[in-house]
Design an enzyme around this catalytic site. Structure first.
Site, PDB file in Angstrom:
ATOM      1  NE  ARG A  80      32.436  25.573 -81.825  1.00 37.16           N
ATOM      2  CZ  ARG A  80      33.274  24.669 -82.317  1.00 37.16           C
ATOM      3  NH1 ARG A  80      33.018  23.386 -82.180  1.00 37.16           N
ATOM      4  NH2 ARG A  80      34.365  25.043 -82.947  1.00 37.16           N
TER       5      ARG A  80
ATOM      6  CE  LYS B 249      19.658  41.157 -69.925  1.00 32.76           C
ATOM      7  NZ  LYS B 249      19.422  42.537 -69.469  1.00 32.76           N
TER       8      LYS B 249
ATOM      9  CD  GLU C 152      16.883  44.174 -59.251  1.00 37.90           C
ATOM     10  OE1 GLU C 152      15.955  44.342 -60.061  1.00 37.90           O
ATOM     11  OE2 GLU C 152      18.070  44.481 -59.506  1.00 37.90           O
TER      12      GLU C 152
ATOM     13  CE  LYS D  80      14.955  38.371 -65.538  1.00 33.85           C
ATOM     14  NZ  LYS D  80      16.252  38.663 -64.986  1.00 33.85           N
TER      15      LYS D  80
ATOM     16  CD  GLU E 219      17.779  44.508 -72.090  1.00 36.16           C
ATOM     17  OE1 GLU E 219      18.015  43.643 -71.248  1.00 36.16           O
ATOM     18  OE2 GLU E 219      18.318  45.626 -72.084  1.00 36.16           O
TER      19      GLU E 219
ATOM     20  NE  ARG F 112      16.095  39.907 -70.099  1.00 36.93           N
ATOM     21  CZ  ARG F 112      16.642  38.714 -69.983  1.00 36.93           C
ATOM     22  NH1 ARG F 112      16.494  37.824 -70.945  1.00 36.93           N
ATOM     23  NH2 ARG F 112      17.339  38.383 -68.915  1.00 36.93           N
TER      24      ARG F 112
ATOM     25  CG  ASN G 296      17.543  47.090 -68.083  1.00 37.20           C
ATOM     26  OD1 ASN G 296      17.951  46.172 -67.392  1.00 37.20           O
ATOM     27  ND2 ASN G 296      17.583  47.064 -69.405  1.00 37.20           N
TER      28      ASN G 296
ATOM     29  CG  HIS H   8      18.741  48.330 -63.453  1.00 36.58           C
ATOM     30  ND1 HIS H   8      17.520  48.235 -62.832  1.00 36.58           N
ATOM     31  CD2 HIS H   8      19.404  47.189 -63.121  1.00 36.58           C
ATOM     32  CE1 HIS H   8      17.445  47.096 -62.171  1.00 36.58           C
ATOM     33  NE2 HIS H   8      18.571  46.442 -62.328  1.00 36.58           N
TER      34      HIS H   8
ATOM     35  CG  HIS I 272      23.823  49.970 -64.384  1.00 30.84           C
ATOM     36  ND1 HIS I 272      23.282  49.556 -65.575  1.00 30.84           N
ATOM     37  CD2 HIS I 272      23.695  48.914 -63.546  1.00 30.84           C
ATOM     38  CE1 HIS I 272      22.836  48.315 -65.457  1.00 30.84           C
ATOM     39  NE2 HIS I 272      23.078  47.907 -64.233  1.00 30.84           N
TER      40      HIS I 272
ATOM     41  CG  HIS J 296      22.728  45.325 -58.714  1.00 25.15           C
ATOM     42  ND1 HIS J 296      23.005  46.214 -59.728  1.00 25.15           N
ATOM     43  CD2 HIS J 296      21.581  44.688 -59.083  1.00 25.15           C
ATOM     44  CE1 HIS J 296      22.076  46.110 -60.668  1.00 25.15           C
ATOM     45  NE2 HIS J 296      21.203  45.192 -60.302  1.00 25.15           N
TER      46      HIS J 296
HETATM   47  N1  GLY Z   1      18.143  41.889 -64.871  1.00 21.25           N
HETATM   48  C1  GLY Z   1      17.562  42.339 -66.053  1.00 21.25           C
HETATM   49  C2  GLY Z   1      17.290  41.254 -67.045  1.00 21.25           C
HETATM   50  O1  GLY Z   1      17.472  40.091 -66.745  1.00 21.25           O
HETATM   51  O2  GLY Z   1      16.949  41.541 -68.152  1.00 21.25           O
END
Ligand code: GLY
Length: 374
Positions: free
Chosen positions: A124, A146, A188, A230, A240, A244, A248, A251, A255, A269
């Site tokens: 957990r 993430k 990025e 960031k 998000e 946040r 993207n 993206h 994507h 990517h």
């Molecule tokens: N790579 C986008 C984020 O971490 O929200």
């Protein structure tokens, strides 16, 4: 450790620090001991990274008498799978790590996402440390919590927000990266300037070549500034719900490009993000938000450093079909109530989120990118 810069990520009781420095991997044991105490560690890495950096890390852990085992997954996106997750958890229990165990993710985004998710669900939740070894992972995926894996239905569909205890970024490891990988990560970095930090974009216009060619000071500045931007955004919106999503930028298009390229290594990517950024800027222009001269300015910077701007940079992609790409966009996990979401620019450093987009405008941009006209 040699001189290092420390960036805080402020998330209440889940706050942590990012260490950035050159050639600091050799002293990683001391850093871990100081921050986390004497723990048993499972190092998760991949075959390529292990051949370069595992010895350096292992020697340092031995010197500080930190007990560890190693789990090595195959290199590449296919390791973000239920199969590798299960195998990793098996190795975790086999190594008899307990609640006070520590997972150390040594690698790029794939290793970080997989190891972080294993840490999130083992017993957990146990502590984990990110030690990113690609530029892309250093400036993006290792920061912000993430974690996750892919399923047959799409990328990153299973995972969790789970913050590391510490991020250790050694800019020296970038010397072993192929130029193409470095450039992909650089996309990025530019993204942070475009969405939130105009002075940083202006600095990159002057110093971007040095970041790519390996100037240690320029690299340190670029990575620290990216992580600070960031960390600020994640500190305001960890899960998000709003801000946040600006991360993207590029993206939604990117994507779709990755999905059409079938994630088979033909399109990295970061390259997809670069192409997506150019597309998103052009969409911003078409919608009347962003000045055409600014589009040219950013595109010029991409060309100067060697980033792709049009899909036809790979021959095969110039035969792609607009409808297929739009179809991928409609199935992206970020689609909200059936509407595609885009991040657009008002000016460099000023971005916003919108679903208010005409599909024909998106189709026109895609068609231009395929035809090499952006
Ligand atoms: N790579 C986008 C984020 O971490 O929200």
């Amino acid at each position: 450790m040699d001189s290092i810069e420390v960036i805080p990520v402020n998330l209440g009781d889940r706050s942590y620090e990012i260490f950035v420095g050159t050639n600091i991997l050799k002293d990683i044991g001391e850093a871990i001991q100081k921050k986390c105490g004497q723990r048993k560690i499972l190092i998760v890495t991949d075959q390529d990274v292990a051949s370069f950096w595992l010895n350096t890390v292992a020697e340092s852990l031995k010197r500080t008498k930190l007990d560890f085992e190693v789990a090595c997954v195959p290199s590449g996106e296919s390791s973000k799978s239920f199969y590798q997750l299960e195998s990793l958890l098996d190795q975790f229990f086999e190594a008899q790590l307990a609640r006070d165990g520590l997972i150390l993710a040594l690698g790029g985004g794939v290793v970080g996402d997989l190891a972080g998710f294993a840490a999130a669900i083992a017993l957990r939740g146990i502590d984990f440390i990110q030690v990113p070894t690609t530029l892309l992972a250093q400036v993006d995926s290792s920061v912000g919590g993430k974690t996750g894996i892919n399923t047959s239905r799409g990328k990153n569909l299973v995972g969790s927000f789970y913050q590391p205890r510490l991020v250790i970024i050694d800019t020296g490891v970038l010397d072993s990266l192929p130029k193409r990988q470095l450039l992909a990560g650089y996309a990025e970095i530019v993204k942070y300037g475009l969405i939130k930090n105009k002075p940083f974009f202006e600095w990159l216009e002057v110093n971007g070549q040095n970041v790519i060619s390996g100037d240690p000071k320029a690299r340190q500045i670029a990575i620290v500034e990216s992580c600070k931007t960031k960390a600020m955004i994640v500190g305001q919106d960890e899960r998000e719900a709003g801000e946040r999503a600006l991360l993207n930028f590029g993206h939604t298009f990117g994507h779709a490009f990755e999905a059409e390229a079938r994630y088979n290594g033909q399109l990295l990517h970061g390259e997809a993000v670069a192409l997506g950024i150019v597309a998103a800027m052009n969409l911003s222009k078409t919608m009347g938000f962003f000045n055409g001269q600014e589009v040219d300015r950013v595109t010029r910077h991409f060309k100067t450093v060697g980033l792709p701007i049009n899909l036809n940079f790979i021959d095969k992609f110039s035969k792609w079909n607009v409808d297929d790409l739009i179809d991928h966009m409609r199935h992206d996990k970020k689609v909200l109530k059936g509407k595609m979401r885009f991040i657009l620019l008002r000016e460099i450093g000023n971005s916003f989120i919108t679903s208010d987009i005409m599909p024909e405008n998106v189709a026109e941009i895609l068609s231009k990118s395929i035809g090499g006209k952006l």
